[in-house]
Scaffold this active site. Structure first.
Site, mmCIF file in Angstrom:
data_model
loop_
_atom_site.group_PDB
_atom_site.id
_atom_site.type_symbol
_atom_site.label_atom_id
_atom_site.label_comp_id
_atom_site.label_asym_id
_atom_site.label_seq_id
_atom_site.Cartn_x
_atom_site.Cartn_y
_atom_site.Cartn_z
ATOM 1 N N TYR A 283 0.974 -1.174 -0.072
ATOM 2 C CA TYR A 283 0.000 -0.144 0.041
ATOM 3 C C TYR A 283 0.956 1.238 0.263
ATOM 4 C CZ TYR A 283 -3.753 3.204 1.445
ATOM 5 O OH TYR A 283 -4.602 4.182 1.697
ATOM 6 N N LYS B 177 -1.373 -1.312 -4.061
ATOM 7 C CA LYS B 177 -2.518 -0.682 -3.821
ATOM 8 C C LYS B 177 -2.039 0.891 -4.052
ATOM 9 C CE LYS B 177 -5.943 1.419 -0.800
ATOM 10 N NZ LYS B 177 -6.496 1.375 0.479
#
Length: 297
Positions: A134, A163
């Site tokens: 992320y 992400k």
């Protein structure tokens, strides 16, 4: 096979006076599966993991895995700015049956790109399930550069994707170019889902899906099925709602919206506080325009 394609919800954590409201969490999970959500991400930013105890996080991960029961993938947020703690949480999530991990880049410490490679290598060597990084520089003060993913891939093979929430579409394009089609890219911004999918992204880890899961699933599925025009039109149609859900720090607006819509997900945890009156009225007006509020609201 990718971890998932389409709409993954970064699900809120409902709270009550006792702590995590597991009855409500179970209801939300069932609703998401019914509405077509393609994956559930538990204990992320939107789930207020940073203000949950480790025991609460582990209970939430275990509960979600058991409730979902293999119907869709469960991705557990296990990141930390303490590598040893991230390893511990990742090992737990794997043992609890999570399908994959979402691991944020270390925050506050402000490590180097070399440090990022070492951090994720250490986590990856302790687990076998896929890891999605992320990258959200606005929260971490650290941007993982495209070439760092390539360097990391020389050391581990279970870091499968990212992400991407940098907001930098050029950076996303460079990650896609360097890493190739086998590297999974998911939008971390609800207003950039279709732009990122146009560069090879597989979908979104979504905040907005907490309130309109069927719509986010429909939009991403349209793109995956080749209906580019429909997907584009839906992205543009939903962007004012996406904007309203980020008028204050996430997850303040989305949790407020869910309570306004009757989901009764409970309070925010300090240091997050209720929305300002002005922003609350703006949020209500936008929700009303999308037909998401009952007349009583």
């Amino acid at each position: 096979m990718p971890v998932f394609k389409g709409s993954g919800v970064a699900i809120v954590t409902p709270f009550n006076e006792e702590g995590v409201n597991f009855e409500k969490l179970g209801e939300l999970i069932e609703w998401h599966i019914k509405e077509g959500t393609d994956a559930i991400i538990i204990c992320g930013t939107t789930g207020e993991a940073s203000t949950m105890t480790q025991e609460e996080q582990q209970q939430a991960i275990k509960f979600t895995v058991e409730k979902v029961a293999g119907r869709i993938p469960v991705i557990a947020g296990t990141g930390s700015n303490n590598t040893a703690h991230a390893v511990e949480m990742s090992e737990y999530a794997q043992s609890a049956g999570a399908d994959a991990l979402l691991v944020i880049t270390p925050y506050y410490n402000k490590t180097t790109q070399k440090g990022l490679v070492a951090h994720f290598t250490e986590i990856a060597r302790h687990v076998d399930i896929p890891i999605i990084i992320y990258n959200v520089p606005s929260r971490t003060s650290l941007n993982m550069l495209p070439e760092t993913y390539l360097e990391l891939s020389k050391h581990v093979d279970n870091v499968v994707g990212v992400k991407e929430a940098s907001g930098d579409i050029v950076q996303v394009a460079e990650i896609a170019r360097i890493m190739g089609k086998s590297f999974e890219i998911y939008s971390g911004n609800d207003d950039q889902v279709i732009p990122i999918m146009s560069l090879g992204g597989l979908g979104v880890i979504s905040v907005t899906a907490n309130i309109i899961p069927a719509k986010i699933h429909e939009m991403t599925t349209a793109y995956l099925n080749g209906d580019i025009e429909k997907a584009r039109d839906m992205q543009l149609e939903l962007n004012p709602l996406n904007k309203a859900l980020f008028i204050e720090t996430n997850p303040i607006p989305v949790k407020t919206a869910m309570n306004l819509m009757g989901f009764n997900v409970g309070p925010l945890r300090l240091p997050l506080v209720e929305m300002s009156d002005k922003n609350l009225e703006y949020l209500k007006s936008v929700l009303s325009k999308y037909g998401l509020l009952k007349e009583a609201n």
